[in-house]
Design a protein around this motif. Structure first.
Motif, PDB file in Angstrom:
ATOM      1  N   PHE A 349       0.955  -1.395  -0.041  1.00 22.29           N
ATOM      2  CA  PHE A 349      -0.009  -0.059  -0.044  1.00 22.29           C
ATOM      3  C   PHE A 349       0.783   1.241  -0.210  1.00 22.29           C
ATOM      4  N   HIS A 350       0.572   2.161  -0.782  1.00 26.18           N
ATOM      5  CA  HIS A 350       1.228   3.673  -0.979  1.00 26.18           C
ATOM      6  C   HIS A 350       0.114   4.608  -0.461  1.00 26.18           C
ATOM      7  N   TYR A 351      -0.924   4.765  -1.003  1.00 31.79           N
ATOM      8  CA  TYR A 351      -2.030   5.702  -0.508  1.00 31.79           C
ATOM      9  C   TYR A 351      -3.364   5.215  -1.281  1.00 31.79           C
ATOM     10  N   ALA A 352      -4.556   5.770  -0.890  1.00 28.39           N
ATOM     11  CA  ALA A 352      -5.745   5.684  -1.212  1.00 28.39           C
ATOM     12  C   ALA A 352      -6.457   6.811  -1.770  1.00 28.39           C
ATOM     13  N   LEU A 353      -7.392   6.820  -2.884  1.00 25.32           N
ATOM     14  CA  LEU A 353      -8.143   7.880  -3.436  1.00 25.32           C
ATOM     15  C   LEU A 353      -9.444   7.456  -2.943  1.00 25.32           C
ATOM     16  N   VAL A 354      -9.897   8.273  -2.306  1.00 25.08           N
ATOM     17  CA  VAL A 354     -11.398   8.127  -1.898  1.00 25.08           C
ATOM     18  C   VAL A 354     -12.205   9.062  -2.497  1.00 25.08           C
ATOM     19  N   TRP A 355     -13.769   8.588  -2.917  1.00 22.49           N
ATOM     20  CA  TRP A 355     -14.640   9.478  -3.265  1.00 22.49           C
ATOM     21  C   TRP A 355     -15.892   8.961  -2.430  1.00 22.49           C
ATOM     22  N   GLY A 356     -16.524  10.061  -1.917  1.00 24.56           N
ATOM     23  CA  GLY A 356     -17.703   9.613  -1.106  1.00 24.56           C
ATOM     24  C   GLY A 356     -18.085  10.617  -0.185  1.00 24.56           C
ATOM     25  N   THR A 357     -18.840  10.090   0.905  1.00 24.31           N
ATOM     26  CA  THR A 357     -19.170  11.168   1.980  1.00 24.31           C
ATOM     27  C   THR A 357     -17.899  11.346   3.144  1.00 24.31           C
ATOM     28  N   SER A 358     -17.261  10.452   3.133  1.00 25.37           N
ATOM     29  CA  SER A 358     -16.023  10.546   3.934  1.00 25.37           C
ATOM     30  C   SER A 358     -14.982  11.328   3.695  1.00 25.37           C
ATOM     31  N   ALA A 359     -14.916  11.731   2.389  1.00 28.01           N
ATOM     32  CA  ALA A 359     -13.894  12.650   1.670  1.00 28.01           C
ATOM     33  C   ALA A 359     -14.329  14.023   1.932  1.00 28.01           C
ATOM     34  N   LYS A 360     -13.069  14.839   2.186  1.00 28.78           N
ATOM     35  CA  LYS A 360     -13.412  16.436   2.205  1.00 28.78           C
ATOM     36  C   LYS A 360     -13.702  17.095   0.721  1.00 28.78           C
ATOM     37  N   HIS A 361     -12.910  16.150  -0.176  1.00 32.71           N
ATOM     38  CA  HIS A 361     -13.056  16.470  -1.716  1.00 32.71           C
ATOM     39  C   HIS A 361     -12.862  15.524  -2.634  1.00 32.71           C
ATOM     40  N   ALA A 362     -13.100  15.338  -3.840  1.00 31.47           N
ATOM     41  CA  ALA A 362     -13.176  14.351  -4.697  1.00 31.47           C
ATOM     42  C   ALA A 362     -12.232  14.412  -5.716  1.00 31.47           C
ATOM     43  N   PRO A 363     -11.168  13.500  -5.504  1.00 35.48           N
ATOM     44  CA  PRO A 363     -10.878  12.381  -4.665  1.00 35.48           C
ATOM     45  C   PRO A 363      -9.972  13.040  -3.483  1.00 35.48           C
ATOM     46  N   GLN A 364      -9.886  12.461  -2.370  1.00 34.83           N
ATOM     47  CA  GLN A 364      -9.006  12.588  -1.333  1.00 34.83           C
ATOM     48  C   GLN A 364      -8.004  11.674  -1.049  1.00 34.83           C
ATOM     49  N   ARG A 365      -7.062  12.176  -1.200  1.00 32.03           N
ATOM     50  CA  ARG A 365      -5.623  11.223  -0.936  1.00 32.03           C
ATOM     51  C   ARG A 365      -5.632  10.837   0.516  1.00 32.03           C
TER      52      ARG A 365
END
Length: 422
Positions: A349-365
């Motif tokens: 694992f290096h990092y994750a890109l997150v889209w959705g209600t838990s992210a402050k912006h789309a996508p959030q690293r």
């Protein structure tokens, strides 16, 4: 004097002792003695170390979560299992129709929830009455408990209180969380109990340290550090000392509401952690397992399940088969997602890109500690080969991969030679 006689004697003394500040220390000591004796009795009857309630039923763990149906005989558990999962469980008008554990799978919101229909238990189940030990052993292994009650009998027979008492006796705490208390025994550095608290302790009386010291002595602990980060009771402290308690979310279903008045239904519906319904009439419980209803929504909430959709770089997310995470099992972080999918994914694992209600912006690293929410979309970015080479454990990983490849080649060579000889 036997253990049962000692328990009855302490219970009688507690009943005739008035509750006030002057008797708080004495009552706390009695509660500690009572809890210790009950635990000894339970261990003696179960023939084990106190961690379980007997051998239990041999049911393989399956699905994203497990729910145990517990209740008195003939309250509708078998009918409920059939309605939720389409699994046929024998139902009849007489008691003890179900004599063993019958599993079924509830498919809801892309998840698979194992539902266990257990035999009906009776008062005294904690001490072996009926098949109480086996039922309770399965309840300890479940992620959540669904207690099924007969709405028509609850007013007179108080089945809810009886079941709560039976489960509490064997160390199952319903709808409670583990107290924020740490008890660390000292092997060196002198005797004595050191008690510290970050908040006031009104429930432990005017002298909390004295009471805590006496309770620990009941368990033959004379040197320990106790740190409490919240206000606790004597029972909660005893639970932490014994260390074999199970904290389970529990939902109460009052079945057969078509047999009682609307006033009684209103009263039962206002009980904490409760839902009213009727399996036979389809009230709050859909007769079609594929349809949504209030009971399924409540079970989803109590299990703390979260759907996560994954995506590859440059591709749309896979919305057909979500990865279902559980707050109760591994948590709902990015780390939980990686370990759920593959141990190698977590390693690289290096990092994750997150889209959705838990992210402050789309996508959030995000990193491994990011908490995900229901229906988030996640793309995992692995380390490059150059980044992996900088890892201290890279040589060990590379050697293991080479050994695995060499073993596979050797097996292929043997298979080829075997074919040529044949």
């Amino acid at each position: 004097m036997g253990v049962m006689e000692k328990i009855k004697e302490i219970e009688a003394e507690m009943a005739r002792t008035q509750k006030n500040k002057a008797t708080n220390y004495h009552l706390g000591t009695l509660k500690a003695k009572l809890a210790r004796l009950r635990n000894e009795l339970f261990v003696e009857q179960s023939g084990g170390g106190g961690g379980g309630g007997g051998e239990g039923f041999d049911v393989a763990r399956n699905g994203d979560a497990r729910i145990a149906l517990i209740g008195f005989p003939s309250v509708g558990k078998s009918s409920l299992l059939t309605t939720l999962t389409s699994t046929e469980s024998e139902a009849a008008g007489y008691e003890f129709t179900t004599l063993t554990c019958i599993p079924g799978v509830l498919k809801y919101k892309g998840s698979k929830i194992q539902v266990l229909d257990l035999p009906g238990i009776i008062e005294g189940a904690a001490h072996g009455a009926g098949r109480g030990k086996e039922v309770i052993a399965v309840a300890r292994s479940a992620d959540a408990i669904l207690i099924v009650l007969d709405a028509g009998k609850e007013g007179l027979q108080r089945h809810r209180e009886i079941l709560e008492r039976e489960l509490e006796t064997v160390g199952i705490r319903l709808n409670q969380r583990k107290p924020d208390v740490t008890v660390t025994q000292r092997k060196t550095g002198g005797g004595g109990v050191r008690f510290a608290s970050t908040v006031p302790q009104p429930l432990l009386g005017p002298e909390p340290e004295k009471l805590v010291t006496q309770i620990l002595r009941e368990y033959k602990v004379v040197a320990a550090d106790v740190l409490a980060r919240e206000a606790i009771t004597v029972d909660q402290l005893v639970d932490v000392i014994q260390g074999n308690r199970e904290y389970k979310p529990c939902l109460y279903l009052y079945n057969k509401i078509d047999m009682v008045t609307i006033e009684e239904i209103d009263q039962l519906a206002r009980m904490p952690h409760s839902i009213v319904g009727s399996v036979s009439q389809g009230f709050n419980i859909s007769l079609d397992p594929s349809e949504d209803d209030l009971l399924k929504q409540m079970l989803w909430k109590y299990l703390g399940l979260t759907r996560i959709y994954t995506k590859r770089k440059g591709s749309p997310p896979d919305l057909e088969e979500p990865v279902v995470l559980s707050e109760i099992r591994k948590g709902t972080t990015v780390k939980s997602l990686c370990s759920n999918v593959s141990s190698e994914l977590l390693r690289d694992f290096h990092y994750a890109l997150v889209w959705g209600t838990s992210a402050k912006h789309a996508p959030q690293r995000c990193g491994l500690g990011h908490n995900l929410q229901d229906q988030d979309v996640v793309q995992i970015v692995a380390k490059t080969v150059k980044q992996q080479q900088q890892d201290k454990a890279y040589s060990v990983i590379a050697q293991a991969a080479n050994d695995k490849h060499a073993k596979k080649r050797l097996e292929a060579k043997k298979q080829k030679q075997k074919r040529l000889r044949g």
